[in-house]
Design a protein around this motif. Structure first.
Motif, PDB file in Angstrom:
ATOM      1  N   CYS A  68      29.787  46.728  40.370  1.00 33.24           N
ATOM      2  CA  CYS A  68      30.724  45.626  40.556  1.00 33.24           C
ATOM      3  C   CYS A  68      32.074  45.930  39.928  1.00 33.24           C
ATOM      4  O   CYS A  68      33.117  45.594  40.472  1.00 33.24           O
ATOM      5  CB  CYS A  68      30.133  44.353  39.977  1.00 33.24           C
ATOM      6  SG  CYS A  68      31.122  42.916  40.283  1.00 33.24           S
ATOM      7  N   SER A  69      32.061  46.590  38.781  1.00 33.01           N
ATOM      8  CA  SER A  69      33.324  46.856  38.085  1.00 33.01           C
ATOM      9  C   SER A  69      34.145  47.938  38.787  1.00 33.01           C
ATOM     10  O   SER A  69      35.277  48.207  38.422  1.00 33.01           O
ATOM     11  CB  SER A  69      33.039  47.283  36.642  1.00 33.01           C
ATOM     12  OG  SER A  69      32.363  48.524  36.623  1.00 33.01           O
ATOM     13  N   CYS A 105      37.313  41.881  39.230  1.00 33.47           N
ATOM     14  CA  CYS A 105      36.355  42.733  39.933  1.00 33.47           C
ATOM     15  C   CYS A 105      35.761  41.936  41.090  1.00 33.47           C
ATOM     16  O   CYS A 105      36.106  40.785  41.312  1.00 33.47           O
ATOM     17  CB  CYS A 105      35.279  43.224  38.976  1.00 33.47           C
ATOM     18  SG  CYS A 105      34.147  41.924  38.439  1.00 33.47           S
ATOM     19  N   GLN A 106      34.848  42.559  41.778  1.00 29.99           N
ATOM     20  CA  GLN A 106      34.252  41.961  42.962  1.00 29.99           C
ATOM     21  C   GLN A 106      33.702  40.554  42.722  1.00 29.99           C
ATOM     22  O   GLN A 106      33.909  39.652  43.517  1.00 29.99           O
ATOM     23  CB  GLN A 106      33.103  42.860  43.418  1.00 29.99           C
ATOM     24  CG  GLN A 106      32.591  42.522  44.765  1.00 29.99           C
ATOM     25  CD  GLN A 106      32.967  43.590  45.754  1.00 29.99           C
ATOM     26  OE1 GLN A 106      32.603  44.739  45.591  1.00 29.99           O
ATOM     27  NE2 GLN A 106      33.702  43.241  46.766  1.00 29.99           N
ATOM     28  N   MET A 107      32.997  40.381  41.614  1.00 30.53           N
ATOM     29  CA  MET A 107      32.350  39.090  41.352  1.00 30.53           C
ATOM     30  C   MET A 107      33.079  38.263  40.305  1.00 30.53           C
ATOM     31  O   MET A 107      32.533  37.285  39.801  1.00 30.53           O
ATOM     32  CB  MET A 107      30.901  39.320  40.920  1.00 30.53           C
ATOM     33  CG  MET A 107      30.037  39.794  42.059  1.00 30.53           C
ATOM     34  SD  MET A 107      28.394  40.220  41.496  1.00 30.53           S
ATOM     35  CE  MET A 107      27.749  38.612  41.129  1.00 30.53           C
ATOM     36  N   MET A 109      33.656  38.883  37.245  1.00 29.83           N
ATOM     37  CA  MET A 109      33.143  38.928  35.878  1.00 29.83           C
ATOM     38  C   MET A 109      34.239  39.509  34.999  1.00 29.83           C
ATOM     39  O   MET A 109      34.497  39.042  33.904  1.00 29.83           O
ATOM     40  CB  MET A 109      31.909  39.823  35.798  1.00 29.83           C
ATOM     41  CG  MET A 109      30.687  39.203  36.436  1.00 29.83           C
ATOM     42  SD  MET A 109      29.797  40.356  37.483  1.00 29.83           S
ATOM     43  CE  MET A 109      29.896  41.892  36.589  1.00 29.83           C
ATOM     44  N   TYR A 110      34.859  40.539  35.499  1.00 30.62           N
ATOM     45  CA  TYR A 110      36.038  41.093  34.841  1.00 30.62           C
ATOM     46  C   TYR A 110      37.248  40.326  35.378  1.00 30.62           C
ATOM     47  O   TYR A 110      37.426  40.231  36.586  1.00 30.62           O
ATOM     48  CB  TYR A 110      36.197  42.570  35.209  1.00 30.62           C
ATOM     49  CG  TYR A 110      35.277  43.497  34.458  1.00 30.62           C
ATOM     50  CD1 TYR A 110      35.698  44.082  33.278  1.00 30.62           C
ATOM     51  CD2 TYR A 110      34.022  43.813  34.943  1.00 30.62           C
ATOM     52  CE1 TYR A 110      34.884  44.964  32.589  1.00 30.62           C
ATOM     53  CE2 TYR A 110      33.184  44.680  34.253  1.00 30.62           C
ATOM     54  CZ  TYR A 110      33.635  45.242  33.078  1.00 30.62           C
ATOM     55  OH  TYR A 110      32.820  46.117  32.395  1.00 30.62           O
TER      56      TYR A 110
HETATM   57 CU   LIG Z   1      32.049  42.330  38.530  1.00 28.54          CU
END
Ligand SMILES: [Cu+2]
Length: 117
Positions: A68-69, A105-107, A109-110
């Motif tokens: 994901c990152s 990031c994609q989700m 989270m970052y």
């Molecule tokens: Cu992510």
């Protein structure tokens, strides 16, 4: 019972603070080749100041192997790119107007923010 309620409220306050109120200190991009490290769920630094109406570039170093990152998105600039593991990746930015631009990031989270002024 009372204690449980108090803890619940504290937990909610903490979540609100973390997701909506917490503003890390901004780091000037300046002329230096600032490297943004992607590790442990954060971009470090995550708030980057840059000058309006001037193209700039960001350098990312991803140390987190989670897939994901790997993706970085800057939705307001319609920019998406991938970050290789343990290698500095340069991402060119167009000249931007004053404002704040999120990147994540994609989700999500970052999460980070470009502060253009
Ligand atoms: Cu992510």
């Amino acid at each position: 019972m009372m204690l449980v309620n108090v803890l619940g409220v504290l937990l909610i306050a903490l979540i609100v603070w973390w997701f909506w109120l917490y503003q890390p200190q901004a780091t000037d991009l300046g002329d230096s080749e600032l490297i943004i490290v992607v590790e442990n769920g954060t971009y470090q630094p995550s708030r980057i100041k840059l000058l309006a109406d001037q193209p700039a570039s960001l350098h990312f170093l991803r140390k987190d192997s989670s897939p994901c990152s790997e993706t970085i998105l800057i939705p307001d600039l319609k920019l998406s790119d991938t970050l290789p593991l343990n290698k500095v990746k340069k991402i060119a930015l167009p000249a931007m107007r004053k404002g704040e631009y999120e990147f994540h990031c994609q989700m999500k989270m970052y999460r980070g923010r470009l502060v253009v002024e």
